[in-house]
Design a protein around this motif. Structure first.
Motif, PDB file in Angstrom:
ATOM      1  N   GLY A  70       0.851  -1.185   0.000  1.00 38.74           N
ATOM      2  CA  GLY A  70       0.000   0.000   0.000  1.00 38.74           C
ATOM      3  C   GLY A  70       0.883   1.230   0.000  1.00 38.74           C
ATOM      4  O   GLY A  70       2.113   1.134   0.104  1.00 38.74           O
ATOM      5  N   LEU A  71       0.293   2.415  -0.091  1.00 41.32           N
ATOM      6  CA  LEU A  71       1.083   3.641  -0.162  1.00 41.32           C
ATOM      7  C   LEU A  71       1.900   3.885   1.098  1.00 41.32           C
ATOM      8  O   LEU A  71       2.938   4.537   1.055  1.00 41.32           O
ATOM      9  CB  LEU A  71       0.168   4.841  -0.430  1.00 41.32           C
ATOM     10  N   ASP A  72       1.436   3.383   2.228  1.00 38.82           N
ATOM     11  CA  ASP A  72       2.148   3.575   3.483  1.00 38.82           C
ATOM     12  C   ASP A  72       2.754   2.283   4.012  1.00 38.82           C
ATOM     13  O   ASP A  72       3.103   2.192   5.193  1.00 38.82           O
ATOM     14  CB  ASP A  72       1.201   4.167   4.540  1.00 38.82           C
ATOM     15  N   SER A  73       2.879   1.308   3.147  1.00 35.64           N
ATOM     16  CA  SER A  73       3.437   0.021   3.564  1.00 35.64           C
ATOM     17  C   SER A  73       4.314  -0.544   2.452  1.00 35.64           C
ATOM     18  O   SER A  73       3.862  -1.336   1.621  1.00 35.64           O
ATOM     19  CB  SER A  73       2.311  -0.963   3.909  1.00 35.64           C
ATOM     20  N   ILE A  74       5.562  -0.097   2.432  1.00 38.12           N
ATOM     21  CA  ILE A  74       6.515  -0.486   1.399  1.00 38.12           C
ATOM     22  C   ILE A  74       7.783  -1.003   2.071  1.00 38.12           C
ATOM     23  O   ILE A  74       8.235  -0.444   3.083  1.00 38.12           O
ATOM     24  CB  ILE A  74       6.858   0.704   0.480  1.00 38.12           C
ATOM     25  N   ALA A  75       8.352  -2.052   1.534  1.00 34.08           N
ATOM     26  CA  ALA A  75       9.610  -2.602   2.040  1.00 34.08           C
ATOM     27  C   ALA A  75      10.606  -2.725   0.888  1.00 34.08           C
ATOM     28  O   ALA A  75      10.229  -3.080  -0.227  1.00 34.08           O
ATOM     29  CB  ALA A  75       9.392  -3.955   2.694  1.00 34.08           C
ATOM     30  N   ILE A  76      11.862  -2.410   1.154  1.00 32.69           N
ATOM     31  CA  ILE A  76      12.950  -2.592   0.187  1.00 32.69           C
ATOM     32  C   ILE A  76      13.951  -3.538   0.809  1.00 32.69           C
ATOM     33  O   ILE A  76      14.391  -3.327   1.935  1.00 32.69           O
ATOM     34  CB  ILE A  76      13.649  -1.258  -0.137  1.00 32.69           C
ATOM     35  N   HIS A  77      14.299  -4.612   0.082  1.00 32.13           N
ATOM     36  CA  HIS A  77      15.282  -5.525   0.676  1.00 32.13           C
ATOM     37  C   HIS A  77      16.163  -6.170  -0.386  1.00 32.13           C
ATOM     38  O   HIS A  77      15.799  -6.283  -1.555  1.00 32.13           O
ATOM     39  CB  HIS A  77      14.596  -6.596   1.534  1.00 32.13           C
ATOM     40  N   ASN A  96       8.388  -0.508   6.472  1.00 30.01           N
ATOM     41  CA  ASN A  96       7.465   0.554   6.889  1.00 30.01           C
ATOM     42  C   ASN A  96       7.757   1.886   6.204  1.00 30.01           C
ATOM     43  O   ASN A  96       7.674   2.962   6.807  1.00 30.01           O
ATOM     44  CB  ASN A  96       7.490   0.736   8.413  1.00 30.01           C
ATOM     45  N   LEU A  97       8.112   1.805   4.936  1.00 27.75           N
ATOM     46  CA  LEU A  97       8.413   2.998   4.153  1.00 27.75           C
ATOM     47  C   LEU A  97       7.126   3.548   3.549  1.00 27.75           C
ATOM     48  O   LEU A  97       6.249   2.787   3.138  1.00 27.75           O
ATOM     49  CB  LEU A  97       9.407   2.634   3.051  1.00 27.75           C
ATOM     50  N   LYS A  98       7.015   4.861   3.474  1.00 29.46           N
ATOM     51  CA  LYS A  98       5.859   5.497   2.849  1.00 29.46           C
ATOM     52  C   LYS A  98       6.211   5.892   1.415  1.00 29.46           C
ATOM     53  O   LYS A  98       7.370   6.164   1.097  1.00 29.46           O
ATOM     54  CB  LYS A  98       5.421   6.727   3.648  1.00 29.46           C
ATOM     55  N   SER A  99       5.201   5.962   0.563  1.00 27.02           N
ATOM     56  CA  SER A  99       5.439   6.247  -0.856  1.00 27.02           C
ATOM     57  C   SER A  99       6.097   7.605  -1.071  1.00 27.02           C
ATOM     58  O   SER A  99       6.880   7.782  -2.004  1.00 27.02           O
ATOM     59  CB  SER A  99       4.122   6.167  -1.636  1.00 27.02           C
ATOM     60  N   ASP A 100       5.792   8.577  -0.199  1.00 25.95           N
ATOM     61  CA  ASP A 100       6.392   9.911  -0.351  1.00 25.95           C
ATOM     62  C   ASP A 100       7.907   9.884  -0.137  1.00 25.95           C
ATOM     63  O   ASP A 100       8.611  10.807  -0.567  1.00 25.95           O
ATOM     64  CB  ASP A 100       5.759  10.892   0.644  1.00 25.95           C
ATOM     65  N   ASP A 101       8.397   8.862   0.551  1.00 28.13           N
ATOM     66  CA  ASP A 101       9.832   8.766   0.837  1.00 28.13           C
ATOM     67  C   ASP A 101      10.540   7.762  -0.076  1.00 28.13           C
ATOM     68  O   ASP A 101      11.760   7.563   0.053  1.00 28.13           O
ATOM     69  CB  ASP A 101      10.045   8.336   2.293  1.00 28.13           C
ATOM     70  N   ILE A 111       2.512   5.086  -7.345  1.00 22.20           N
ATOM     71  CA  ILE A 111       3.883   4.581  -7.215  1.00 22.20           C
ATOM     72  C   ILE A 111       4.643   4.745  -8.522  1.00 22.20           C
ATOM     73  O   ILE A 111       5.788   5.216  -8.558  1.00 22.20           O
ATOM     74  CB  ILE A 111       3.881   3.105  -6.785  1.00 22.20           C
ATOM     75  N   LYS A 112       4.027   4.359  -9.624  1.00 23.63           N
ATOM     76  CA  LYS A 112       4.697   4.447 -10.927  1.00 23.63           C
ATOM     77  C   LYS A 112       5.067   5.892 -11.279  1.00 23.63           C
ATOM     78  O   LYS A 112       6.147   6.159 -11.822  1.00 23.63           O
ATOM     79  CB  LYS A 112       3.790   3.860 -12.012  1.00 23.63           C
ATOM     80  N   SER A 113       4.178   6.824 -10.971  1.00 26.99           N
ATOM     81  CA  SER A 113       4.437   8.226 -11.308  1.00 26.99           C
ATOM     82  C   SER A 113       5.598   8.783 -10.489  1.00 26.99           C
ATOM     83  O   SER A 113       6.330   9.661 -10.954  1.00 26.99           O
ATOM     84  CB  SER A 113       3.179   9.075 -11.095  1.00 26.99           C
ATOM     85  N   LYS A 114       5.786   8.285  -9.270  1.00 24.39           N
ATOM     86  CA  LYS A 114       6.902   8.722  -8.442  1.00 24.39           C
ATOM     87  C   LYS A 114       8.222   8.155  -8.973  1.00 24.39           C
ATOM     88  O   LYS A 114       9.248   8.851  -9.005  1.00 24.39           O
ATOM     89  CB  LYS A 114       6.691   8.302  -6.991  1.00 24.39           C
ATOM     90  N   ASP A 117      13.492   9.138  -2.533  1.00 25.51           N
ATOM     91  CA  ASP A 117      14.684   9.525  -1.769  1.00 25.51           C
ATOM     92  C   ASP A 117      15.434   8.302  -1.244  1.00 25.51           C
ATOM     93  O   ASP A 117      16.667   8.249  -1.272  1.00 25.51           O
ATOM     94  CB  ASP A 117      14.293  10.425  -0.596  1.00 25.51           C
ATOM     95  N   SER A 118      14.692   7.295  -0.775  1.00 28.21           N
ATOM     96  CA  SER A 118      15.332   6.082  -0.244  1.00 28.21           C
ATOM     97  C   SER A 118      16.082   5.335  -1.330  1.00 28.21           C
ATOM     98  O   SER A 118      17.209   4.860  -1.114  1.00 28.21           O
ATOM     99  CB  SER A 118      14.269   5.165   0.387  1.00 28.21           C
ATOM    100  N   LEU A 119      15.499   5.244  -2.519  1.00 27.75           N
ATOM    101  CA  LEU A 119      16.164   4.550  -3.623  1.00 27.75           C
ATOM    102  C   LEU A 119      17.412   5.308  -4.078  1.00 27.75           C
ATOM    103  O   LEU A 119      18.446   4.700  -4.372  1.00 27.75           O
ATOM    104  CB  LEU A 119      15.198   4.377  -4.797  1.00 27.75           C
ATOM    105  N   GLN A 120      17.330   6.622  -4.121  1.00 29.10           N
ATOM    106  CA  GLN A 120      18.479   7.405  -4.538  1.00 29.10           C
ATOM    107  C   GLN A 120      19.611   7.326  -3.502  1.00 29.10           C
ATOM    108  O   GLN A 120      20.785   7.317  -3.868  1.00 29.10           O
ATOM    109  CB  GLN A 120      18.059   8.853  -4.778  1.00 29.10           C
TER     110      GLN A 120
END
Length: 220
Positions: free
Chosen positions: A144-151, A159-164, A198-201, A167-170
């Motif tokens: 979801g927009l407020d439930s993202i994980a990168i691993h 617990n990453l939010k879409s707005d962040d 998500i895609k637009s970001k 920045d996290s990927l960069q």
């Protein structure tokens, strides 16, 4: 005039479908706002029907750019079968195929109060198991927009939010000069609106050693 043509096309089709409408997903600041030589397809949301989905592709012309209008209330699980069907039709066009013709999701760009577009011509949707993460490869799991994980093999952000997300990927890409590949994994229960958000970001990513895989994995 190009903006006017595309906008009027959508209004006229909606007016002709008196009991059907498409609520387009909203984005802010589309990279693509003008497309010529187009034909439309529509994936309707119908809450009175059991599967809630209806695809209308009667106006599609193989050699043109396709504008795929999808109701933002549909889930990925509902919309994907029709999206994949359209992709297969374009890719299997044979002698009538135009390699320069692309596929785009149509969106409502709130920044210009007009239509914006997100290309998905080369995206490959996979309903198989999620990909393994090897060295230099990261999996982005979107619940979801407020439930993202990168691993990856030895790294995890939860617990990453879409707005962040961007920045996290960069920041990950900047941690070393080695190239990094990110694979998108979407929960099939998210709405098409959240998918497009998500895609637009991710389109705004600017990093030479960062790449988003064209294969997208859908899980339940």
């Amino acid at each position: 005039m190009k903006h006017l043509f595309v906008s009027l096309l959508f209004i006229l089709v909606s007016a002709c479908s008196s009991d059907k409408s498409v609520l387009l997903p909203e984005i802010n600041g589309a990279d693509i706002t003008e497309i010529t030589d187009v034909s439309p397809a529509y994936i309707f949301y119908d809450e009175t029907q059991k599967d809630s989905v209806e695809l209308n592709r009667s106006s599609l012309i193989i050699s043109t750019n396709w504008l795929v209008n999808i109701d933002k209330r549909l889930t990925l699980k509902q919309a994907l079968p029709s999206i994949i069907k359209l992709q297969e039709k374009k890719r299997g066009a044979g002698i009538h195929k135009n390699d320069a013709a692309k596929n785009f999701f149509t969106c409502n760009d709130t920044s210009i109060k007009n239509l914006g577009f997100i290309e998905f011509t080369d995206v490959v949707y996979n309903n198989e198991s999620k990909p393994n993460t090897a060295e230099g490869r990261y999996a982005i799991e979107i619940f979801g927009l407020d439930s993202i994980a990168i691993h990856s093999v030895n790294h995890k952000i939860v617990n990453l939010k879409s707005d962040d997300l961007v920045d996290s990927l960069q920041q990950l890409a900047s941690s070393s000069s080695a190239p990094k590949q990110f694979t998108l994994n979407f929960n099939d229960k998210i709405s098409f609106q959240d998918y497009i958000t998500i895609k637009s970001k991710l389109i705004k990513l600017e990093q030479d050693n960062l790449a988003i895989d064209k294969n997208e994995f859908i899980f339940n």
